[in-house]
Design an enzyme around this catalytic site. Sequence first.
Site, short mmCIF file in Angstrom:
data_model
loop_
_atom_site.label_atom_id
_atom_site.label_comp_id
_atom_site.label_asym_id
_atom_site.label_seq_id
_atom_site.Cartn_x
_atom_site.Cartn_y
_atom_site.Cartn_z
N HIS A 88 0.85 -1.19 0.00
CA HIS A 88 0.00 0.00 0.00
C HIS A 88 0.88 1.24 0.00
O HIS A 88 2.05 1.20 0.39
CB HIS A 88 -0.95 0.02 1.21
CG HIS A 88 -0.29 0.43 2.50
ND1 HIS A 88 -0.24 1.73 2.93
CD2 HIS A 88 0.34 -0.30 3.45
CE1 HIS A 88 0.38 1.80 4.09
NE2 HIS A 88 0.75 0.58 4.43
N CYS A 89 0.30 2.34 -0.48
CA CYS A 89 0.97 3.64 -0.39
C CYS A 89 0.09 4.53 0.47
O CYS A 89 -0.68 4.06 1.28
CB CYS A 89 1.22 4.21 -1.78
SG CYS A 89 -0.28 4.49 -2.74
N ALA A 90 0.16 5.83 0.27
CA ALA A 90 -0.57 6.75 1.15
C ALA A 90 -2.06 6.78 0.88
O ALA A 90 -2.83 7.25 1.71
CB ALA A 90 0.00 8.16 1.00
N THR A 91 -2.49 6.27 -0.27
CA THR A 91 -3.90 6.42 -0.63
C THR A 91 -4.56 5.14 -1.11
O THR A 91 -5.78 5.07 -1.18
CB THR A 91 -4.06 7.46 -1.76
OG1 THR A 91 -3.30 7.04 -2.90
CG2 THR A 91 -3.59 8.82 -1.31
N ARG A 92 -3.79 4.10 -1.44
CA ARG A 92 -4.42 2.95 -2.09
C ARG A 92 -3.72 1.64 -1.77
O ARG A 92 -2.54 1.61 -1.42
CB ARG A 92 -4.43 3.16 -3.61
CG ARG A 92 -3.08 3.10 -4.27
CD ARG A 92 -3.00 3.90 -5.56
NE ARG A 92 -2.83 5.31 -5.29
CZ ARG A 92 -2.39 6.17 -6.18
NH1 ARG A 92 -2.11 5.78 -7.40
NH2 ARG A 92 -2.23 7.44 -5.88
#
Length: 646
Positions: free
Chosen positions: A26-30
Amino acid sequence: MGKFEKEAKQLLDAIGGKDNVTAVSHCATRMRFVLADDKKANVKVIEDLPTVKGTFTNAGQFQVIIGNDVPLFYNDFTAVSGIEGVSKEAAKSAAKSNQNAIQRVMTMLAEIFTPIIPALIVGGLILGFRNVLEGVQWSALNGKTIVEVSPFWNGVNHFLWLPGEAIFHYLPVGITWSVSRKMGTSQILGIVLGICLVSPQLLNAYAVPGTDAATIASDWSWNFGFFSIARIGYQAQVIPALLAGLALSYLEIFWRKVVPEVVSMIFVPFLSLLPALILAHTVLGPLGWTIGQWMSTIVLAGLTGPVKWLFGAVFGALYAPFVITGLHHMTNAIDTQLIADAGGTGLWPMIALSNIAQGSAVFAYFLMNRKNEKEAQISLPATISAYLGITEPALFGVNVKYVYPFVAAMIGSSIAGLLSVTFNIQAASIGIGGLPGILSIKAEYWGVFALTMLVAIVVPMILTVVFKRAGLFAKKDEAPEEVKSVTPSVSSGEKSDLISPLTGQAKELSQATDPVFASGVMGQGVLINPSEGLLVAPVDGEVSVLFPTNHAVGITAANGLELLMHIGMDTVSLEGKGFTAHVKQGDKVKAGDKLISFDIDVIQAAGLVTETPVIVTNQTDFNTEVLGELPRSVERGQAILTAKKN
């Protein structure tokens, strides 16, 4: 029980179960999934989950947009699935197994060309402006050009040739640098190799066609007695630079494995650069030049041959699907080669027209759904972005999702492409696409290009409305109008004023590199290119999210306003390098308090952009407006946004 345990189980089932997940990160949004079989993912069920804001597939990864709560959702997902998460880079590597050979080549080209696109855009705008100065005979000036009547603008025109030449003539330097960056090898060696391809010591590539073989043999050769090598430059040549850069990188990778580490600093650069340079001027350069000329000859035949109208119609229709698959990155090489070989390109006008057509289709969708707040907040920014040449928000946010706008745009782009090729419209350079793309068009074609632009605007808009009303090409029904909810703790109409968390250049969020931010699906706000590496709190509140890598932070204000600030794009790959947090999750902060310090040089040295979205993520509860005109310079603490409770 975790907050998102139920939805995490539903998502696991909807993506095909545990056995269908090759990797997850995962990253910061998804959430980012690498799936064994993409067809097993039930997109409709996934997008109906309350926490999910959308999905799209890119570079072999199935991405599910969650928002600020993605760390909590990710933890619950790994708990219920029993799947161990991997790093973002590991997920990218795993995603390559989902790509065929062509997709892998296109992904590589994308990763090589993306870092140099800003320079190409600047160069295109500069050459477009010079086109206005020296290429247009104005009736108000008695049929003369601006440079013919104005010494000042004549000087400006000559001055602007300097950056134009640096960008396009010396493009091989940028390409060899970008290849080295992508391959993880010594970038300075890539730069040196590129310089050796365009050095003034070589016969300029533009002069080669007009120089006979005898002159090249006598005046432009390295003579080694029993053999000689042509001393030819590769200005503006793309394929030779790509091949030379790859040869350098693979040589360096090989020698790193063979040469003992104690002497690697001496021998690896020498044994990599010198053979790569010899190969470039003996085999790879001439081979690449030939391949490039074949490519431009084939495309030029399509653009000028007896069935050029068919070529224009097909290319116009297929360019948008090319963008989805990544194949469009090949057109950068072809366009550049056409400009070098033929003095102009007929492909770039059709690319700009395709951008306009996609923007017009999503604009028609916006007009039909403007009363649906959620759809309007996605479609209007996507329209603006597409009209400025960035179509991913329009494609992934609306057009491909609902299909009928996509088909309408393809038809409009096809007709516009047919007309463009029929009128033989030529661009002098490549640069920014969409509506501003007219600046890249040669002056003598402005009139007919304006006509094709009108076609690319009107036809997709009409067809989008017709297809919607007739129920043609519909993939799924649009979401019904949302009922606005009122948070008990906040009165409707209450305003929150936000200060800029950064010093730098503020611009429209729709110009973000990442299509998820640019489309507005994550929320509304502003994009800031920081000039100083300090992020402060834009409002009083609590630190609700702080990522372990310290590259993104979320704040929840007392009135329920939720903010996300994401420093740079893909900066999660730095794994915290260059970032220092001054707060921790759960801390109370005041507007102006230090949140994160970051090193701009570290981010840029990794080939990443520093642009930072500052967005209100609960956009259904708050209407966000930018204070003042954009783009503009902003200082930390200066008022920049206002959010009004719906």
